[in-house]
Design a protein around this motif. Structure first.
Motif, mmCIF file in Angstrom:
data_model
loop_
_atom_site.group_PDB
_atom_site.id
_atom_site.type_symbol
_atom_site.label_atom_id
_atom_site.label_comp_id
_atom_site.label_asym_id
_atom_site.label_seq_id
_atom_site.Cartn_x
_atom_site.Cartn_y
_atom_site.Cartn_z
ATOM 1 N N VAL A 1 -2.375 -46.865 5.099
ATOM 2 C CA VAL A 1 -3.191 -47.379 4.002
ATOM 3 C C VAL A 1 -4.672 -47.364 4.364
ATOM 4 O O VAL A 1 -5.522 -47.014 3.557
ATOM 5 C CB VAL A 1 -2.727 -48.804 3.621
ATOM 6 N N ALA A 2 -4.982 -47.706 5.619
ATOM 7 C CA ALA A 2 -6.377 -47.733 6.057
ATOM 8 C C ALA A 2 -6.701 -46.582 7.019
ATOM 9 O O ALA A 2 -7.723 -46.604 7.686
ATOM 10 C CB ALA A 2 -6.685 -49.066 6.723
ATOM 11 N N GLY A 3 -5.828 -45.595 7.087
ATOM 12 C CA GLY A 3 -6.064 -44.467 7.986
ATOM 13 C C GLY A 3 -5.895 -44.825 9.443
ATOM 14 O O GLY A 3 -6.566 -44.283 10.306
ATOM 15 N N GLU A 4 -4.978 -45.749 9.727
ATOM 16 C CA GLU A 4 -4.821 -46.244 11.089
ATOM 17 C C GLU A 4 -4.216 -45.246 12.076
ATOM 18 O O GLU A 4 -4.341 -45.414 13.276
ATOM 19 C CB GLU A 4 -4.032 -47.561 11.110
ATOM 20 N N ARG A 5 -3.586 -44.192 11.597
ATOM 21 C CA ARG A 5 -3.066 -43.169 12.508
ATOM 22 C C ARG A 5 -3.738 -41.846 12.198
ATOM 23 O O ARG A 5 -3.687 -41.354 11.075
ATOM 24 C CB ARG A 5 -1.552 -43.041 12.376
ATOM 25 N N SER A 6 -4.350 -41.263 13.199
ATOM 26 C CA SER A 6 -5.075 -40.018 13.028
ATOM 27 C C SER A 6 -4.276 -38.872 13.650
ATOM 28 O O SER A 6 -3.921 -38.924 14.821
ATOM 29 C CB SER A 6 -6.449 -40.133 13.697
ATOM 30 N N ILE A 7 -4.007 -37.855 12.845
ATOM 31 C CA ILE A 7 -3.315 -36.649 13.301
ATOM 32 C C ILE A 7 -4.398 -35.583 13.431
ATOM 33 O O ILE A 7 -4.962 -35.132 12.442
ATOM 34 C CB ILE A 7 -2.216 -36.216 12.304
ATOM 35 N N ASN A 8 -4.690 -35.189 14.662
ATOM 36 C CA ASN A 8 -5.848 -34.339 14.937
ATOM 37 C C ASN A 8 -5.574 -32.843 14.959
ATOM 38 O O ASN A 8 -6.511 -32.052 14.911
ATOM 39 C CB ASN A 8 -6.479 -34.756 16.261
ATOM 40 N N GLY A 9 -4.326 -32.444 15.082
ATOM 41 C CA GLY A 9 -4.017 -31.028 15.167
ATOM 42 C C GLY A 9 -2.527 -30.784 15.138
ATOM 43 O O GLY A 9 -1.732 -31.718 14.966
ATOM 44 N N PRO A 10 -2.121 -29.539 15.318
ATOM 45 C CA PRO A 10 -0.711 -29.195 15.213
ATOM 46 C C PRO A 10 0.189 -29.893 16.238
ATOM 47 O O PRO A 10 1.332 -30.215 15.929
ATOM 48 C CB PRO A 10 -0.675 -27.674 15.373
ATOM 49 N N GLN A 11 -0.324 -30.163 17.437
ATOM 50 C CA GLN A 11 0.499 -30.856 18.438
ATOM 51 C C GLN A 11 0.781 -32.287 17.991
ATOM 52 O O GLN A 11 1.924 -32.749 18.044
ATOM 53 C CB GLN A 11 -0.196 -30.864 19.802
ATOM 54 N N ASP A 12 -0.246 -32.996 17.526
ATOM 55 C CA ASP A 12 -0.061 -34.353 16.983
ATOM 56 C C ASP A 12 0.884 -34.321 15.789
ATOM 57 O O ASP A 12 1.727 -35.205 15.622
ATOM 58 C CB ASP A 12 -1.389 -34.951 16.523
ATOM 59 N N ALA A 13 0.714 -33.316 14.938
ATOM 60 C CA ALA A 13 1.549 -33.208 13.741
ATOM 61 C C ALA A 13 3.014 -33.022 14.110
ATOM 62 O O ALA A 13 3.891 -33.664 13.532
ATOM 63 C CB ALA A 13 1.065 -32.053 12.866
ATOM 64 N N LEU A 14 3.287 -32.145 15.082
ATOM 65 C CA LEU A 14 4.681 -31.949 15.507
ATOM 66 C C LEU A 14 5.276 -33.227 16.071
ATOM 67 O O LEU A 14 6.427 -33.561 15.791
ATOM 68 C CB LEU A 14 4.772 -30.821 16.546
#
Length: 82
Positions: free
Chosen positions: A14-27
């Motif tokens: 809701v407040a953007g508390e988790r940041s996914i920075n790239g494909p490794q984070d996304a996986l």
């Protein structure tokens, strides 16, 4: 091994508390998600390809956004547009 990141992170929550920075984070995040549908599979494949070949980063980001939307995860609106 060089870390591959997107131009703009995808901020979940809701407040953007988790940041996914790239494909490794996304996986890593996709592995934590319940198995999804078409967008989930597409995101996994696109992120793997981005890591293996270092190309099509924008497509991996868009595919991850699709998987997050498909799974109804809250996401900051400006991340969808970037």
């Amino acid at each position: 091994m060089q870390t591959i990141i997107w131009d703009h992170p995808v901020r979940l929550g809701v407040a953007g508390e988790r940041s996914i920075n790239g494909p490794q984070d996304a996986l890593q995040y996709l592995n934590e998600m319940p198995q999804g549908g078409w967008f989930f599979e597409r995101a996994r494949n696109r992120c793997r390809e981005a890591l293996e070949r270092g190309e099509a980063l924008g497509l991996s980001r868009k595919a991850f956004i699709g998987a997050a939307i498909e799974s109804s995860f809250p996401m900051l609106d400006d991340d969808i547009q970037a």
